[in-house]
Design an enzyme around this catalytic site. Structure first.
Site, short mmCIF file in Angstrom:
data_model
loop_
_atom_site.label_atom_id
_atom_site.label_comp_id
_atom_site.label_asym_id
_atom_site.label_seq_id
_atom_site.Cartn_x
_atom_site.Cartn_y
_atom_site.Cartn_z
N ARG A 197 9.11 0.96 3.57
CA ARG A 197 9.45 2.05 2.66
C ARG A 197 10.81 1.84 2.00
O ARG A 197 11.14 2.46 1.01
CB ARG A 197 9.48 3.38 3.43
CG ARG A 197 8.15 3.87 3.96
CD ARG A 197 7.15 4.14 2.85
NE ARG A 197 6.10 5.02 3.29
CZ ARG A 197 5.91 6.25 2.83
NH1 ARG A 197 6.70 6.77 1.94
NH2 ARG A 197 4.91 6.99 3.28
N TRP B 100 0.84 -1.21 0.00
CA TRP B 100 0.00 0.00 0.00
C TRP B 100 0.87 1.25 0.00
O TRP B 100 0.76 2.11 -0.88
CB TRP B 100 -0.93 -0.03 1.22
CG TRP B 100 -1.82 1.19 1.39
CD1 TRP B 100 -2.08 2.16 0.46
CD2 TRP B 100 -2.58 1.55 2.56
NE1 TRP B 100 -2.96 3.10 0.98
CE2 TRP B 100 -3.27 2.75 2.25
CE3 TRP B 100 -2.75 0.97 3.81
CZ2 TRP B 100 -4.11 3.39 3.19
CZ3 TRP B 100 -3.59 1.61 4.73
CH2 TRP B 100 -4.26 2.80 4.42
N ARG C 261 -2.67 9.12 8.29
CA ARG C 261 -2.63 8.78 9.71
C ARG C 261 -2.88 9.99 10.61
O ARG C 261 -3.33 9.84 11.75
CB ARG C 261 -1.28 8.14 10.06
CG ARG C 261 -1.07 6.79 9.40
CD ARG C 261 0.29 6.21 9.70
NE ARG C 261 1.37 7.01 9.14
CZ ARG C 261 2.66 6.75 9.30
NH1 ARG C 261 3.03 5.70 10.02
NH2 ARG C 261 3.58 7.51 8.75
N TYR D 65 -4.05 1.55 -4.80
CA TYR D 65 -2.84 2.06 -4.15
C TYR D 65 -2.02 2.87 -5.14
O TYR D 65 -1.27 2.33 -5.94
CB TYR D 65 -1.98 0.91 -3.59
CG TYR D 65 -2.65 0.03 -2.58
CD1 TYR D 65 -3.76 0.46 -1.84
CD2 TYR D 65 -2.17 -1.26 -2.33
CE1 TYR D 65 -4.38 -0.37 -0.91
CE2 TYR D 65 -2.78 -2.08 -1.39
CZ TYR D 65 -3.88 -1.64 -0.70
OH TYR D 65 -4.48 -2.47 0.23
#
Length: 327
Positions: A296, A21, A242, A57
């Site tokens: 990442r 994602w 977030r 995504y």
């Protein structure tokens, strides 16, 4: 690495699966394409053979990155898990959200799983992934505007054509799974599960155990919260979803970090990070087949994969369970 079969199928996936994602950038602030490719390759080098992605995504970006990353590998040595049923290019079905794409332009995302739409989506995914079949094809979210049998008749057709090997669902409850099963045998359900988000244990997990369906736990690290690296004054990048999430408000972060402080000694005893211990705990939970872990960069990806190496005792698991139950 440990490999586990999905449901009744012969499809074996790595117990830690790469979640792509964040690789798509969308809702995560940005992405570095090369770092994301390196992360997937580094995962593969330490035994993570399964990658979970979705068209939504990054509106195709994540699937393209996955396709690029696995290009040099023998196709039967990797398992590609992707999804369907979230359209940003077609205003049909239920409006899921107003969002912005990676260029900052407004987009509307719809939950839609009509027959023709699924056939179209599959073709697009195959092109982006650079493959002629998908190992596990999953509906991303329930679509209340399309009969469930219509959706899974379309997936059955794709299986007959050899474009899809096995079918799964995401975010389905037990009743929706039972309804889908009338049309097509499912192998799995991908649902949110973490130490601080265990609602699925009430009904969905027992149903999956009873009916031999695998559970793919997504957000087992609660989007990074359970790594212990998020403090109550943490600053999120622009576009990072977030920032507005209830689990990333100062009080919840503080409460979570107190829980993590209590399990930290167990992690230290195994020379492991908190994130690794959390991943290992997740795949030891009843009914949980795999944990999806995003990364990442290559270093994070390798650390996630190494969670499998922790040899955790029954006593230690019980200690963690008791702390989590008291949360």
């Amino acid at each position: 690495m440990e490999y586990r079969k999905l449901g009744h199928s012969n499809l074996e996936v790595s117990a830690i699966t790469f979640g792509a994602w964040a690789a798509g950038g969308w809702m995560w602030g940005s992405t570095d394409r090369n770092e994301a490719i390196d992360a997937i390759k580094a995962s593969y080098d330490v035994g993570v053979t399964s990658i979970d992605t979705a068209p939504i995504y990054g509106q195709g970006v994540s699937e393209e990155i996955v396709g690029e990353a696995v290009k040099g590998y023998s196709r039967d040595k990797v398992q590609i898990l992707t999804k369907f049923g979230m359209r940003w290019d077609l205003a049909k079905g239920n409006l899921a959200m107003h969002s912005k794409n990676n260029e900052g332009q407004d987009i509307d995302v719809y939950k839609y799983a009509g027959k023709e739409s699924i056939i179209y989506e599959c073709e697009q995914s195959l092109k982006r992934l650079g493959t002629d079949y998908i190992d596990l094809y999953q509906i991303h979210w329930p679509d209340s505007t399309t009969p469930i049998d219509e959706t899974f008749e379309a997936v059955s057709k794709l299986i007959e054509q050899g474009k899809v090997r096995f079918a799964g669902v995401c975010n389905y409850d037990a009743a929706q799974m039972a309804e889908a099963e009338k049309t097509l045998k499912l192998v799995s359900n991908q649902i949110p599960f973490s130490m601080v988000n265990r609602g699925v244990e009430e009904e969905t997990v027992p149903y999956c155990i009873e009916n031999s369906k695998s559970i793919l736990a997504y957000s087992p690290l609660e989007r990074g919260l359970l790594t212990g690296k998020i403090t109550s004054d943490y600053k999120f990048q622009d576009g990072d979803h977030r920032a507005g999430h209830p689990h990333f408000q100062p009080d919840f972060i503080e409460k979570t970090n107190k829980l993590l402080d209590q399990i930290k000694p167990i992690a230290e005893q195994h020379s492991a990070s908190l994130g690794q211990l959390v991943l290992k705990w997740t795949i030891e939970r009843p009914g949980i087949t795999i944990a999806l872990a995003g990364a990442r960069n290559a270093e994070q990806a390798v650390q996630n994969a190494k969670a499998i190496e922790i040899k955790i005792s029954k006593e230690e698991l019980k200690t963690i369970d008791d702390l989590v139950n008291a949360f």
